[in-house]
Design an enzyme around this catalytic site. Structure first.
Site, PDB file in Angstrom:
ATOM      1  N   ASP A  11       0.864  -1.182   0.000  1.00  0.00           N
ATOM      2  CA  ASP A  11       0.000   0.000   0.000  1.00  0.00           C
ATOM      3  C   ASP A  11       0.898   1.228   0.000  1.00  0.00           C
ATOM      4  O   ASP A  11       1.567   1.518   0.994  1.00  0.00           O
ATOM      5  CB  ASP A  11      -0.892  -0.033   1.251  1.00  0.00           C
ATOM      6  CG  ASP A  11      -1.811   1.184   1.330  1.00  0.00           C
ATOM      7  OD1 ASP A  11      -1.671   2.104   0.494  1.00  0.00           O
ATOM      8  OD2 ASP A  11      -2.658   1.204   2.231  1.00  0.00           O
ATOM      9  N   TYR A 101      -8.969  13.008  -9.484  1.00  0.00           N
ATOM     10  CA  TYR A 101      -7.708  12.566 -10.086  1.00  0.00           C
ATOM     11  C   TYR A 101      -6.903  13.789 -10.569  1.00  0.00           C
ATOM     12  O   TYR A 101      -5.708  13.911 -10.297  1.00  0.00           O
ATOM     13  CB  TYR A 101      -8.011  11.625 -11.257  1.00  0.00           C
ATOM     14  CG  TYR A 101      -6.813  11.166 -12.047  1.00  0.00           C
ATOM     15  CD1 TYR A 101      -5.790  10.446 -11.454  1.00  0.00           C
ATOM     16  CD2 TYR A 101      -6.715  11.434 -13.417  1.00  0.00           C
ATOM     17  CE1 TYR A 101      -4.694  10.007 -12.190  1.00  0.00           C
ATOM     18  CE2 TYR A 101      -5.629  10.992 -14.161  1.00  0.00           C
ATOM     19  CZ  TYR A 101      -4.628  10.289 -13.545  1.00  0.00           C
ATOM     20  OH  TYR A 101      -3.550   9.854 -14.280  1.00  0.00           O
ATOM     21  N   LYS A 105      -3.305  15.298  -9.337  1.00  0.00           N
ATOM     22  CA  LYS A 105      -2.180  15.410 -10.267  1.00  0.00           C
ATOM     23  C   LYS A 105      -1.596  16.829 -10.260  1.00  0.00           C
ATOM     24  O   LYS A 105      -0.388  17.009 -10.328  1.00  0.00           O
ATOM     25  CB  LYS A 105      -2.596  14.958 -11.672  1.00  0.00           C
ATOM     26  CG  LYS A 105      -2.727  13.454 -11.797  1.00  0.00           C
ATOM     27  CD  LYS A 105      -1.380  12.772 -11.550  1.00  0.00           C
ATOM     28  CE  LYS A 105      -1.445  11.312 -11.256  1.00  0.00           C
ATOM     29  NZ  LYS A 105      -0.156  10.715 -10.860  1.00  0.00           N
ATOM     30  N   ILE A 131      -2.841   6.313 -22.450  1.00  0.00           N
ATOM     31  CA  ILE A 131      -1.766   5.396 -22.846  1.00  0.00           C
ATOM     32  C   ILE A 131      -2.387   4.075 -23.311  1.00  0.00           C
ATOM     33  O   ILE A 131      -3.209   3.486 -22.605  1.00  0.00           O
ATOM     34  CB  ILE A 131      -0.795   5.125 -21.663  1.00  0.00           C
ATOM     35  CG1 ILE A 131      -0.263   6.446 -21.077  1.00  0.00           C
ATOM     36  CG2 ILE A 131       0.339   4.211 -22.098  1.00  0.00           C
ATOM     37  CD1 ILE A 131       0.580   7.277 -22.009  1.00  0.00           C
TER      38      ILE A 131
HETATM   39  N1  SER Z   1      -5.585   7.828 -18.778  1.00  0.00           N
HETATM   40  C1  SER Z   1      -5.911   8.693 -17.690  1.00  0.00           C
HETATM   41  C2  SER Z   1      -7.360   8.628 -17.382  1.00  0.00           C
HETATM   42  O1  SER Z   1      -8.120   8.450 -18.296  1.00  0.00           O
HETATM   43  C3  SER Z   1      -5.529  10.111 -18.012  1.00  0.00           C
HETATM   44  O2  SER Z   1      -4.266  10.340 -17.523  1.00  0.00           O
HETATM   45  O3  SER Z   1      -7.735   8.809 -16.262  1.00  0.00           O
END
Ligand code: SER
Length: 281
Positions: A11, A101, A105, A131
């Protein structure tokens, strides 16, 4: 990977479990990939904060304690939101994400830069687009459609897309992502003007364009659209990004485009389907 050879789970939010590994293997460089992505993050924002922020802080603190040579902390196109130019999004622009998210970031970039300036720790990071990989199954992101579509095309010849047909997003094939990350890690630190927030781009496309490319190899392939909550997230992100700082400061240059990536993805996944191991990892 067999269960026997699989490393035990840790973790990243618990510093003592990570410290054990750092000590045991005398680790001096960390590629800090552990994160909860955008779509999963919206289902559990508190967990997203815990993993992404406590995790990053823990890695940076261990970097200081063990005098690590280098830490690489990826960021994301999710740092952007309202008010950003959507085409060729510049390196320096407003960062107002609308997902947890994205919030983590932006904070991660600032935190990394803080450790560089305040403590002289070597921390570097780059903003990953979506990606695409034939090795790793999608992991809870908004760009996941661009991976799922290949599996379903090979497996079933059709795909129901959770984003609208014209949703343009920045994307990158995994070999470019790995090369870029290693290039940044190996770049001369003294030449870097940025540290944790490099725009990193390769190509941009929407689901219609990706489906058309797949159809060149699988003529009967069919795509349908059923947008869900991820559409709003995708709409807050750029269509394309300007990565000239990465090109100038550490020589970034992508090698894969939509056409070459599609051909390579399908080749690998067809081989795995024939071997009966399409979804195995
Ligand atoms: N691939 C990621 C997402 O869709 C973006 O950084 O959350």
């Amino acid at each position: 990977m067999s269960a026997k050879s699989r490393p035990s789970r840790k973790d990243v939010g618990k510093i003592e479990t990570i410290e054990e590994v750092v000590k045991k293997h005398d680790i001096d460089t960390v590629y800090h990939m552990a994160a909860i992505l955008s779509a999963t993050g919206e289902k559990n924002p508190q967990l997203c904060w815990h993993v992404n922020m406590d995790g990053t802080m823990n890695i940076l603190e261990l970097g200081l304690k063990y005098e690590m040579a280098r830490i690489i902390v990826p960021s994301s196109i999710a740092v952007w939101g309202a008010g950003v130019p959507l085409d060729d999004t510049p390196q320096e622009t407003v960062l107002k994400p609308t997902t947890m998210y994205g919030v983590t970031k932006v904070c991660g970039e600032l935190l990394g830069d803080y450790y560089v300036q305040r403590f002289g720790l070597d921390v570097r990071g780059l903003r990953y687009p979506g990606i695409i990989s034939h090795e790793t199954l999608p992991g809870g992101g908004t760009t996941d459609y661009s991976v799922e579509i290949f599996y379903e095309a090979v497996d079933k010849g059709k795909y129901e897309c959770f984003l609208k047909e014209d949703t343009m997003l920045p994307m990158m094939y995994m070999p470019d992502c790995i090369n870029g990350t290693i290039q940044l890690a190996e770049a001369d630190f003294s030449k870097l003007k940025h540290h944790c927030d490099f725009n990193h781009a390769a190509t941009s496309f929407n689901p219609t364009q990706l489906a058309a490319e797949i159809k060149k190899h699988i003529p009967g392939f069919e795509i349908t659209y059923k947008p869900d909550y991820r559409q709003e997230i995708a709409d807050s992100w750029p269509n394309s990004i300007d990565d000239s700082a990465a090109r100038e400061e550490w020589g970034w240059k992508p090698e894969w485009d939509l056409s070459s990536m599609t051909e390579d993805m399908l080749k690998h996944l067809r081989e795995r389907k024939e071997a009966g191991t399409l979804y195995e990892r």
